[in-house]
Design an enzyme around this catalytic site. Structure first.
Site, PDB file in Angstrom:
ATOM      1  N   ASN A 162       0.794  -1.316  -0.041  1.00 22.47           N
ATOM      2  CA  ASN A 162       0.067   0.128  -0.009  1.00 22.47           C
ATOM      3  C   ASN A 162       0.965   1.362  -0.014  1.00 22.47           C
ATOM      4  O   ASN A 162       0.311   2.426   0.129  1.00 22.47           O
ATOM      5  CB  ASN A 162      -0.855  -0.164   1.022  1.00 22.47           C
ATOM      6  CG  ASN A 162      -0.249   0.033   2.675  1.00 22.47           C
ATOM      7  OD1 ASN A 162       0.999  -0.246   2.503  1.00 22.47           O
ATOM      8  ND2 ASN A 162      -0.781   0.184   3.685  1.00 22.47           N
ATOM      9  N   HIS A 163       2.172   1.155  -0.093  1.00 21.53           N
ATOM     10  CA  HIS A 163       3.059   2.174  -0.364  1.00 21.53           C
ATOM     11  C   HIS A 163       2.850   3.014  -1.826  1.00 21.53           C
ATOM     12  O   HIS A 163       2.640   2.181  -2.586  1.00 21.53           O
ATOM     13  CB  HIS A 163       4.428   1.991  -0.052  1.00 21.53           C
ATOM     14  CG  HIS A 163       4.725   1.356   1.409  1.00 21.53           C
ATOM     15  ND1 HIS A 163       5.977   0.726   1.679  1.00 21.53           N
ATOM     16  CD2 HIS A 163       4.024   1.494   2.333  1.00 21.53           C
ATOM     17  CE1 HIS A 163       5.886   0.492   2.880  1.00 21.53           C
ATOM     18  NE2 HIS A 163       4.573   0.664   3.448  1.00 21.53           N
ATOM     19  N   HIS A 270       2.542   6.382  11.438  1.00 24.22           N
ATOM     20  CA  HIS A 270       1.334   5.836  11.928  1.00 24.22           C
ATOM     21  C   HIS A 270       1.678   4.291  12.339  1.00 24.22           C
ATOM     22  O   HIS A 270       0.530   3.839  12.622  1.00 24.22           O
ATOM     23  CB  HIS A 270       0.127   6.064  10.833  1.00 24.22           C
ATOM     24  CG  HIS A 270       0.509   5.382   9.675  1.00 24.22           C
ATOM     25  ND1 HIS A 270       0.177   6.239   8.413  1.00 24.22           N
ATOM     26  CD2 HIS A 270       1.096   4.285   9.138  1.00 24.22           C
ATOM     27  CE1 HIS A 270       0.788   5.636   7.274  1.00 24.22           C
ATOM     28  NE2 HIS A 270       1.096   4.195   7.885  1.00 24.22           N
ATOM     29  N   ASN A 271       2.837   4.072  12.557  1.00 22.20           N
ATOM     30  CA  ASN A 271       3.263   2.458  13.203  1.00 22.20           C
ATOM     31  C   ASN A 271       4.322   2.949  14.257  1.00 22.20           C
ATOM     32  O   ASN A 271       5.397   2.801  13.564  1.00 22.20           O
ATOM     33  CB  ASN A 271       3.477   1.578  12.050  1.00 22.20           C
ATOM     34  CG  ASN A 271       2.448   0.887  11.289  1.00 22.20           C
ATOM     35  OD1 ASN A 271       1.238   1.281  11.406  1.00 22.20           O
ATOM     36  ND2 ASN A 271       2.771  -0.130  10.594  1.00 22.20           N
ATOM     37  N   PRO A 302      -4.753   9.543   4.145  1.00 16.47           N
ATOM     38  CA  PRO A 302      -4.907   9.038   2.757  1.00 16.47           C
ATOM     39  C   PRO A 302      -6.313   8.148   2.566  1.00 16.47           C
ATOM     40  O   PRO A 302      -6.657   7.342   3.518  1.00 16.47           O
ATOM     41  CB  PRO A 302      -3.707   8.358   2.333  1.00 16.47           C
ATOM     42  CG  PRO A 302      -3.374   7.582   3.557  1.00 16.47           C
ATOM     43  CD  PRO A 302      -3.543   8.632   4.748  1.00 16.47           C
ATOM     44  N   MET A 305      -5.819   4.492  -4.143  1.00 14.85           N
ATOM     45  CA  MET A 305      -5.256   4.932  -5.166  1.00 14.85           C
ATOM     46  C   MET A 305      -6.282   5.631  -6.340  1.00 14.85           C
ATOM     47  O   MET A 305      -5.894   5.906  -7.252  1.00 14.85           O
ATOM     48  CB  MET A 305      -4.506   4.088  -5.719  1.00 14.85           C
ATOM     49  CG  MET A 305      -5.113   2.801  -6.360  1.00 14.85           C
ATOM     50  SD  MET A 305      -4.137   1.480  -7.018  1.00 14.85           S
ATOM     51  CE  MET A 305      -3.334   2.051  -8.486  1.00 14.85           C
ATOM     52  N   HIS A 326      -5.151   6.499  10.408  1.00 18.35           N
ATOM     53  CA  HIS A 326      -4.103   6.635   9.429  1.00 18.35           C
ATOM     54  C   HIS A 326      -4.586   6.660   7.950  1.00 18.35           C
ATOM     55  O   HIS A 326      -3.638   6.852   7.149  1.00 18.35           O
ATOM     56  CB  HIS A 326      -3.040   5.578   9.821  1.00 18.35           C
ATOM     57  CG  HIS A 326      -3.198   4.295   9.207  1.00 18.35           C
ATOM     58  ND1 HIS A 326      -4.342   3.735   9.241  1.00 18.35           N
ATOM     59  CD2 HIS A 326      -2.250   3.393   8.381  1.00 18.35           C
ATOM     60  CE1 HIS A 326      -4.290   2.652   8.492  1.00 18.35           C
ATOM     61  NE2 HIS A 326      -3.108   2.423   7.984  1.00 18.35           N
TER      62      HIS A 326
END
Length: 397
Positions: A162-163, A270-271, A302, A305, A326
Protein backbone atom coordinates in the site's frame (compact mmCIF):
# COMPACT_ATOMS: atom_id res chain seq x y z
CA UNK A 1 -19.46 11.17 15.84
CA UNK A 2 -18.11 10.84 19.34
CA UNK A 3 -16.80 7.53 20.55
CA UNK A 4 -18.78 4.46 21.55
CA UNK A 5 -17.59 2.77 24.72
CA UNK A 6 -17.53 -1.02 24.72
CA UNK A 7 -16.79 -3.20 27.75
CA UNK A 8 -13.23 -4.56 27.95
CA UNK A 9 -11.46 -6.71 30.53
CA UNK A 10 -9.00 -4.25 32.11
CA UNK A 11 -10.15 -1.03 30.40
CA UNK A 12 -13.13 0.06 28.31
CA UNK A 13 -12.70 0.04 24.52
CA UNK A 14 -13.35 3.52 23.12
CA UNK A 15 -14.40 3.20 19.48
CA UNK A 16 -14.62 5.93 16.85
CA UNK A 17 -16.28 3.34 14.63
CA UNK A 18 -19.64 1.61 14.50
CA UNK A 19 -19.03 -1.70 16.33
CA UNK A 20 -21.55 -3.39 14.04
CA UNK A 21 -19.29 -2.72 11.03
CA UNK A 22 -16.12 -4.14 12.60
CA UNK A 23 -15.16 -7.71 11.63
CA UNK A 24 -15.67 -10.31 14.35
CA UNK A 25 -11.98 -11.26 14.25
CA UNK A 26 -10.99 -7.61 14.75
CA UNK A 27 -13.41 -7.20 17.66
CA UNK A 28 -11.91 -10.29 19.27
CA UNK A 29 -8.43 -8.81 18.89
CA UNK A 30 -9.59 -5.65 20.64
CA UNK A 31 -11.02 -7.69 23.51
CA UNK A 32 -7.77 -9.66 23.70
CA UNK A 33 -5.73 -6.46 23.95
CA UNK A 34 -7.97 -5.20 26.73
CA UNK A 35 -6.97 -8.22 28.86
CA UNK A 36 -3.28 -7.23 29.05
CA UNK A 37 -2.35 -6.51 32.69
CA UNK A 38 -0.31 -3.42 31.77
CA UNK A 39 -2.97 -1.67 29.67
CA UNK A 40 -4.26 1.74 30.74
CA UNK A 41 -6.36 2.64 27.71
CA UNK A 42 -7.48 1.47 24.27
CA UNK A 43 -8.79 3.79 21.54
CA UNK A 44 -10.06 2.44 18.23
CA UNK A 45 -10.01 4.50 15.04
CA UNK A 46 -12.68 4.43 12.29
CA UNK A 47 -10.32 2.62 9.89
CA UNK A 48 -9.95 -0.33 12.26
CA UNK A 49 -9.41 -3.78 10.71
CA UNK A 50 -7.82 -7.14 11.49
CA UNK A 51 -4.02 -7.26 11.90
CA UNK A 52 -1.29 -9.40 13.43
CA UNK A 53 -1.89 -9.60 17.18
CA UNK A 54 -3.47 -6.15 17.44
CA UNK A 55 -5.82 -4.55 14.95
CA UNK A 56 -4.68 -1.92 12.50
CA UNK A 57 -6.29 1.34 13.64
CA UNK A 58 -5.78 0.94 17.38
CA UNK A 59 -4.07 3.11 19.99
CA UNK A 60 -2.83 1.18 22.99
CA UNK A 61 -1.56 2.96 26.10
CA UNK A 62 0.39 0.83 28.57
CA UNK A 63 2.32 1.54 31.74
CA UNK A 64 5.75 -0.06 31.94
CA UNK A 65 5.26 -2.33 28.93
CA UNK A 66 5.10 -2.33 25.15
CA UNK A 67 3.82 -4.95 22.68
CA UNK A 68 5.96 -5.20 19.50
CA UNK A 69 3.11 -6.69 17.43
CA UNK A 70 0.96 -3.70 18.39
CA UNK A 71 3.42 -1.44 16.57
CA UNK A 72 3.22 -3.34 13.29
CA UNK A 73 6.03 -4.95 11.35
CA UNK A 74 6.71 -1.85 9.25
CA UNK A 75 8.10 0.19 12.14
CA UNK A 76 7.77 3.93 11.57
CA UNK A 77 5.59 3.62 8.48
CA UNK A 78 3.93 6.92 7.75
CA UNK A 79 3.13 9.77 5.39
CA UNK A 80 4.72 12.95 4.07
CA UNK A 81 3.04 15.69 2.03
CA UNK A 82 3.96 19.14 0.73
CA UNK A 83 2.07 21.90 -1.06
CA UNK A 84 3.83 23.33 -4.11
CA UNK A 85 3.56 26.66 -5.92
CA UNK A 86 2.29 24.83 -9.03
CA UNK A 87 -1.36 24.87 -10.04
CA UNK A 88 -3.43 22.69 -12.33
CA UNK A 89 -2.79 25.17 -15.14
CA UNK A 90 0.94 24.37 -15.02
CA UNK A 91 0.39 20.66 -15.70
CA UNK A 92 0.59 18.98 -19.12
CA UNK A 93 -2.38 17.08 -20.49
CA UNK A 94 -0.36 13.85 -20.54
CA UNK A 95 1.10 13.01 -17.14
CA UNK A 96 2.80 9.76 -18.16
CA UNK A 97 6.21 11.42 -18.53
CA UNK A 98 6.01 12.87 -15.01
CA UNK A 99 5.11 9.47 -13.61
CA UNK A 100 8.01 7.89 -15.52
CA UNK A 101 10.46 10.47 -14.19
CA UNK A 102 9.35 9.78 -10.62
CA UNK A 103 9.76 6.02 -11.11
CA UNK A 104 13.25 6.58 -12.53
CA UNK A 105 14.31 8.70 -9.55
CA UNK A 106 12.81 6.60 -6.74
CA UNK A 107 13.07 2.78 -6.81
CA UNK A 108 9.77 1.01 -6.15
CA UNK A 109 8.77 -2.53 -5.22
CA UNK A 110 11.91 -4.57 -4.57
CA UNK A 111 14.09 -1.97 -6.30
CA UNK A 112 17.05 -0.33 -4.55
CA UNK A 113 19.49 2.48 -5.25
CA UNK A 114 22.92 1.50 -6.56
CA UNK A 115 24.30 3.98 -4.05
CA UNK A 116 22.34 5.71 -1.31
CA UNK A 117 21.42 9.28 -2.34
CA UNK A 118 23.50 12.00 -0.69
CA UNK A 119 21.10 14.08 1.43
CA UNK A 120 23.51 16.99 1.12
CA UNK A 121 22.82 17.07 -2.62
CA UNK A 122 19.07 17.43 -2.08
CA UNK A 123 18.24 21.11 -1.52
CA UNK A 124 14.90 20.24 0.06
CA UNK A 125 16.14 17.59 2.53
CA UNK A 126 15.07 18.98 5.89
CA UNK A 127 15.21 16.08 8.39
CA UNK A 128 17.53 16.77 11.31
CA UNK A 129 19.73 14.19 13.02
CA UNK A 130 21.15 12.55 9.89
CA UNK A 131 24.74 12.95 11.07
CA UNK A 132 25.56 10.01 13.28
CA UNK A 133 22.43 8.03 12.42
CA UNK A 134 24.35 5.25 10.67
CA UNK A 135 26.94 5.17 13.47
CA UNK A 136 24.21 3.74 15.69
CA UNK A 137 23.69 0.77 13.37
CA UNK A 138 26.33 -1.15 15.35
CA UNK A 139 24.05 -1.02 18.36
CA UNK A 140 21.05 -2.83 16.87
CA UNK A 141 20.25 -6.56 17.08
CA UNK A 142 23.06 -8.84 15.90
CA UNK A 143 20.61 -10.94 13.86
CA UNK A 144 20.02 -8.15 11.32
CA UNK A 145 23.48 -6.62 11.06
CA UNK A 146 24.26 -8.61 7.91
CA UNK A 147 21.53 -6.53 6.23
CA UNK A 148 23.46 -3.27 6.50
CA UNK A 149 24.27 -2.89 2.80
CA UNK A 150 20.69 -3.60 1.80
CA UNK A 151 19.44 -1.13 4.42
CA UNK A 152 21.77 1.50 2.97
CA UNK A 153 20.64 0.86 -0.61
CA UNK A 154 16.95 0.82 0.39
CA UNK A 155 17.19 4.23 2.05
CA UNK A 156 15.10 6.55 -0.14
CA UNK A 157 13.01 3.80 -1.76
CA UNK A 158 9.27 3.19 -1.79
CA UNK A 159 8.63 -0.55 -1.44
CA UNK A 160 5.38 -2.21 -2.48
CA UNK A 161 1.95 -3.07 -1.06
CA UNK A 162 0.00 0.00 0.00
CA UNK A 163 3.01 2.33 -0.26
CA UNK A 164 2.72 5.05 -2.89
CA UNK A 165 3.93 8.36 -4.29
CA UNK A 166 1.31 10.79 -5.57
CA UNK A 167 0.92 14.11 -7.29
CA UNK A 168 -2.39 15.62 -6.18
CA UNK A 169 -4.63 18.65 -6.63
CA UNK A 170 -6.50 20.35 -3.82
CA UNK A 171 -9.91 21.95 -4.27
CA UNK A 172 -8.36 25.31 -5.16
CA UNK A 173 -6.22 23.75 -7.92
CA UNK A 174 -2.89 23.80 -6.04
CA UNK A 175 -0.52 20.87 -6.66
CA UNK A 176 0.58 18.72 -3.72
CA UNK A 177 3.17 15.95 -3.48
CA UNK A 178 2.47 13.06 -1.12
CA UNK A 179 4.11 9.74 -0.27
CA UNK A 180 3.66 6.77 2.03
CA UNK A 181 6.44 4.43 3.16
CA UNK A 182 8.29 3.16 6.22
CA UNK A 183 11.44 1.45 7.44
CA UNK A 184 11.64 -1.00 4.54
CA UNK A 185 13.04 -4.49 5.09
CA UNK A 186 15.32 -3.58 8.00
CA UNK A 187 12.36 -2.41 10.09
CA UNK A 188 10.40 -5.52 9.22
CA UNK A 189 13.24 -7.83 10.26
CA UNK A 190 13.81 -5.95 13.52
CA UNK A 191 10.09 -6.24 14.31
CA UNK A 192 10.02 -9.98 13.59
CA UNK A 193 13.14 -10.51 15.70
CA UNK A 194 11.73 -8.74 18.74
CA UNK A 195 8.26 -10.30 18.45
CA UNK A 196 10.01 -13.68 18.60
CA UNK A 197 12.11 -12.62 21.59
CA UNK A 198 9.07 -11.37 23.48
CA UNK A 199 7.19 -14.63 22.92
CA UNK A 200 9.94 -16.55 24.75
CA UNK A 201 9.67 -14.54 27.98
CA UNK A 202 8.06 -16.27 31.01
CA UNK A 203 5.59 -13.46 31.78
CA UNK A 204 4.02 -13.90 28.31
CA UNK A 205 3.29 -17.62 28.51
CA UNK A 206 -0.27 -17.29 29.80
CA UNK A 207 -1.45 -14.51 27.47
CA UNK A 208 -4.67 -15.04 25.56
CA UNK A 209 -2.79 -14.50 22.26
CA UNK A 210 0.95 -15.15 21.98
CA UNK A 211 1.20 -12.37 19.37
CA UNK A 212 0.45 -9.91 22.18
CA UNK A 213 3.70 -10.73 23.98
CA UNK A 214 5.18 -7.66 25.65
CA UNK A 215 8.47 -6.35 26.97
CA UNK A 216 8.34 -4.87 30.46
CA UNK A 217 10.22 -1.91 31.87
CA UNK A 218 13.66 -2.18 33.46
CA UNK A 219 14.66 -5.36 31.63
CA UNK A 220 17.48 -5.86 29.11
CA UNK A 221 14.95 -7.10 26.55
CA UNK A 222 12.94 -3.88 26.82
CA UNK A 223 16.11 -1.79 26.54
CA UNK A 224 17.18 -3.68 23.41
CA UNK A 225 13.75 -3.32 21.82
CA UNK A 226 13.49 0.40 22.56
CA UNK A 227 16.92 0.96 21.06
CA UNK A 228 16.04 -0.87 17.84
CA UNK A 229 12.49 0.51 17.69
CA UNK A 230 13.59 4.14 17.87
CA UNK A 231 16.40 3.52 15.37
CA UNK A 232 13.91 2.00 12.90
CA UNK A 233 11.48 4.88 13.43
CA UNK A 234 14.31 7.23 12.56
CA UNK A 235 15.16 5.16 9.48
CA UNK A 236 11.57 5.53 8.31
CA UNK A 237 11.65 9.29 8.89
CA UNK A 238 14.83 9.65 6.84
CA UNK A 239 13.53 7.29 4.14
CA UNK A 240 10.52 9.54 3.57
CA UNK A 241 12.61 12.72 3.79
CA UNK A 242 15.04 11.52 1.12
CA UNK A 243 12.22 10.33 -1.14
CA UNK A 244 10.48 13.66 -0.75
CA UNK A 245 13.73 15.42 -1.63
CA UNK A 246 14.11 13.27 -4.75
CA UNK A 247 10.47 13.87 -5.67
CA UNK A 248 10.81 17.62 -5.27
CA UNK A 249 13.94 17.50 -7.44
CA UNK A 250 12.00 15.72 -10.21
CA UNK A 251 9.21 18.29 -10.06
CA UNK A 252 11.63 21.23 -10.04
CA UNK A 253 13.38 19.87 -13.16
CA UNK A 254 10.14 19.06 -14.97
CA UNK A 255 8.68 22.51 -14.35
CA UNK A 256 11.75 24.74 -14.68
CA UNK A 257 9.83 27.63 -16.21
CA UNK A 258 7.46 27.74 -13.25
CA UNK A 259 10.31 28.13 -10.70
CA UNK A 260 8.63 25.75 -8.26
CA UNK A 261 8.70 26.47 -4.53
CA UNK A 262 7.49 24.29 -1.69
CA UNK A 263 5.76 24.88 1.64
CA UNK A 264 7.15 23.13 4.75
CA UNK A 265 6.76 19.35 4.55
CA UNK A 266 4.11 17.69 6.74
CA UNK A 267 5.24 14.29 7.99
CA UNK A 268 3.80 11.77 10.46
CA UNK A 269 4.40 8.19 11.56
CA UNK A 270 1.42 5.87 11.86
CA UNK A 271 3.13 2.67 13.15
CA UNK A 272 5.14 3.67 16.18
CA UNK A 273 5.58 4.08 19.92
CA UNK A 274 5.77 7.38 21.81
CA UNK A 275 6.36 8.25 25.46
CA UNK A 276 3.41 10.41 26.53
CA UNK A 277 1.76 11.48 29.77
CA UNK A 278 -1.96 11.13 30.54
CA UNK A 279 -3.81 11.54 33.83
CA UNK A 280 -0.53 12.11 35.64
CA UNK A 281 0.98 8.83 34.41
CA UNK A 282 3.89 8.23 32.03
CA UNK A 283 2.67 5.81 29.38
CA UNK A 284 4.03 4.09 26.30
CA UNK A 285 1.48 4.82 23.59
CA UNK A 286 1.48 2.49 20.61
CA UNK A 287 -0.19 3.71 17.43
CA UNK A 288 -0.69 0.96 14.87
CA UNK A 289 -2.42 2.46 11.87
CA UNK A 290 -3.05 5.71 13.73
CA UNK A 291 -1.46 9.17 13.73
CA UNK A 292 -0.85 11.59 16.54
CA UNK A 293 -3.46 14.39 16.47
CA UNK A 294 -2.42 16.71 19.27
CA UNK A 295 -3.96 20.18 19.29
CA UNK A 296 -2.80 22.05 16.19
CA UNK A 297 -0.60 19.22 14.90
CA UNK A 298 -0.81 18.56 11.17
CA UNK A 299 -1.53 15.06 9.93
CA UNK A 300 -2.26 13.16 6.72
CA UNK A 301 -5.14 10.70 6.23
CA UNK A 302 -5.00 9.09 2.78
CA UNK A 303 -7.77 7.28 0.95
CA UNK A 304 -6.89 4.78 -1.79
CA UNK A 305 -5.27 5.01 -5.23
CA UNK A 306 -8.47 6.33 -6.78
CA UNK A 307 -10.02 8.47 -4.05
CA UNK A 308 -9.24 11.66 -2.20
CA UNK A 309 -6.99 12.15 0.82
CA UNK A 310 -7.07 14.69 3.64
CA UNK A 311 -4.62 17.04 5.26
CA UNK A 312 -5.88 17.52 8.81
CA UNK A 313 -5.09 19.37 12.01
CA UNK A 314 -5.45 17.62 15.37
CA UNK A 315 -7.95 18.75 17.98
CA UNK A 316 -6.07 17.25 20.93
CA UNK A 317 -8.75 14.83 22.13
CA UNK A 318 -7.27 13.09 25.18
CA UNK A 319 -9.96 10.38 25.05
CA UNK A 320 -8.27 9.08 21.89
CA UNK A 321 -4.80 9.71 23.38
CA UNK A 322 -4.49 12.60 20.91
CA UNK A 323 -4.85 10.26 17.95
CA UNK A 324 -6.71 9.89 14.66
CA UNK A 325 -6.94 7.33 11.86
CA UNK A 326 -4.06 6.69 9.47
CA UNK A 327 -6.19 6.26 6.35
CA UNK A 328 -9.36 4.74 4.99
CA UNK A 329 -8.51 1.25 6.22
CA UNK A 330 -9.11 -1.98 4.33
CA UNK A 331 -12.57 -3.48 4.21
CA UNK A 332 -11.38 -6.67 2.52
CA UNK A 333 -8.13 -8.61 2.53
CA UNK A 334 -5.67 -8.52 -0.34
CA UNK A 335 -6.55 -12.07 -1.36
CA UNK A 336 -10.27 -11.32 -1.25
CA UNK A 337 -9.74 -8.27 -3.46
CA UNK A 338 -7.76 -10.32 -5.99
CA UNK A 339 -10.52 -12.93 -6.11
CA UNK A 340 -13.30 -10.40 -6.53
CA UNK A 341 -11.84 -7.76 -8.86
CA UNK A 342 -10.07 -7.67 -12.22
CA UNK A 343 -7.61 -5.33 -13.91
CA UNK A 344 -10.57 -3.90 -15.81
CA UNK A 345 -12.27 -3.07 -12.50
CA UNK A 346 -9.08 -1.33 -11.41
CA UNK A 347 -8.98 0.66 -14.62
CA UNK A 348 -12.59 1.72 -14.14
CA UNK A 349 -12.03 2.78 -10.52
CA UNK A 350 -8.83 4.76 -11.25
CA UNK A 351 -10.07 6.55 -14.35
CA UNK A 352 -8.42 9.96 -14.60
CA UNK A 353 -5.39 8.89 -12.55
CA UNK A 354 -2.02 8.26 -14.24
CA UNK A 355 -1.06 4.98 -12.54
CA UNK A 356 -0.54 1.25 -12.92
CA UNK A 357 -3.74 -0.49 -13.94
CA UNK A 358 -2.50 -4.10 -14.15
CA UNK A 359 -3.32 -7.26 -12.22
CA UNK A 360 -0.24 -6.78 -10.00
CA UNK A 361 -1.95 -4.01 -8.03
CA UNK A 362 -5.58 -5.20 -8.09
CA UNK A 363 -5.30 -5.85 -4.33
CA UNK A 364 -4.97 -2.05 -3.96
CA UNK A 365 -8.20 -1.32 -5.85
CA UNK A 366 -10.23 1.50 -4.23
CA UNK A 367 -13.18 -0.80 -3.53
CA UNK A 368 -10.96 -2.84 -1.17
CA UNK A 369 -10.87 0.18 1.16
CA UNK A 370 -13.48 1.86 3.36
CA UNK A 371 -14.99 5.12 2.03
CA UNK A 372 -12.56 7.82 3.14
CA UNK A 373 -15.31 10.46 3.52
CA UNK A 374 -17.11 8.28 6.06
CA UNK A 375 -13.86 7.65 7.95
CA UNK A 376 -13.24 11.41 8.18
CA UNK A 377 -16.82 12.07 9.29
CA UNK A 378 -16.48 9.56 12.14
CA UNK A 379 -13.59 11.49 13.70
CA UNK A 380 -14.78 15.10 13.55
CA UNK A 381 -14.00 15.39 17.26
CA UNK A 382 -10.40 14.25 16.64
CA UNK A 383 -9.32 16.35 13.65
CA UNK A 384 -10.39 19.26 11.48
CA UNK A 385 -9.89 19.12 7.71
CA UNK A 386 -7.35 21.59 6.34
CA UNK A 387 -7.39 20.43 2.71
CA UNK A 388 -8.90 17.69 0.59
CA UNK A 389 -6.59 16.52 -2.16
CA UNK A 390 -7.14 14.14 -5.09
CA UNK A 391 -4.37 12.29 -6.88
CA UNK A 392 -3.72 12.74 -10.60
CA UNK A 393 -0.54 10.63 -10.59
CA UNK A 394 -0.07 7.56 -8.38
CA UNK A 395 3.15 5.54 -8.34
CA UNK A 396 3.03 2.11 -6.71
CA UNK A 397 5.54 -0.71 -6.37
Amino acid sequence: MSYVEMPGAQVPIRMWADPATVEDVAMQQLRNVSTLPWIKGLAVMPDVHFGKGATVGSVIAMHGAVCPAAVGVDIGCGMSAVKTSLTANDLPGDLSRLRSRIEQAIPVGRGMHDDMPDPGALPDFTASGWDGFWDRFDGIAETVKFRQQRAIRQMGTLGGGNHFIEVCLDESGSVWLMLHSGSRNIGNELADHHIGEAQKLPHNQDLIDRDLAVFVADTPQMAAYRNDLFWAQEYAKFNRAIMMGLLQDVVRKEFKKARVTFDPVISCHHNYVAEERYDGMDLLVTRKGAIRAGSGEFGIIPGSMGTGSYIVKGLGNAKSFNSASHGAGRRMSRNAAKRRYTAQDLEDQTRGVECRKDSGVVDEIPAAYKPIERVIEQQRDLVEVVAKIKQIVCVKG
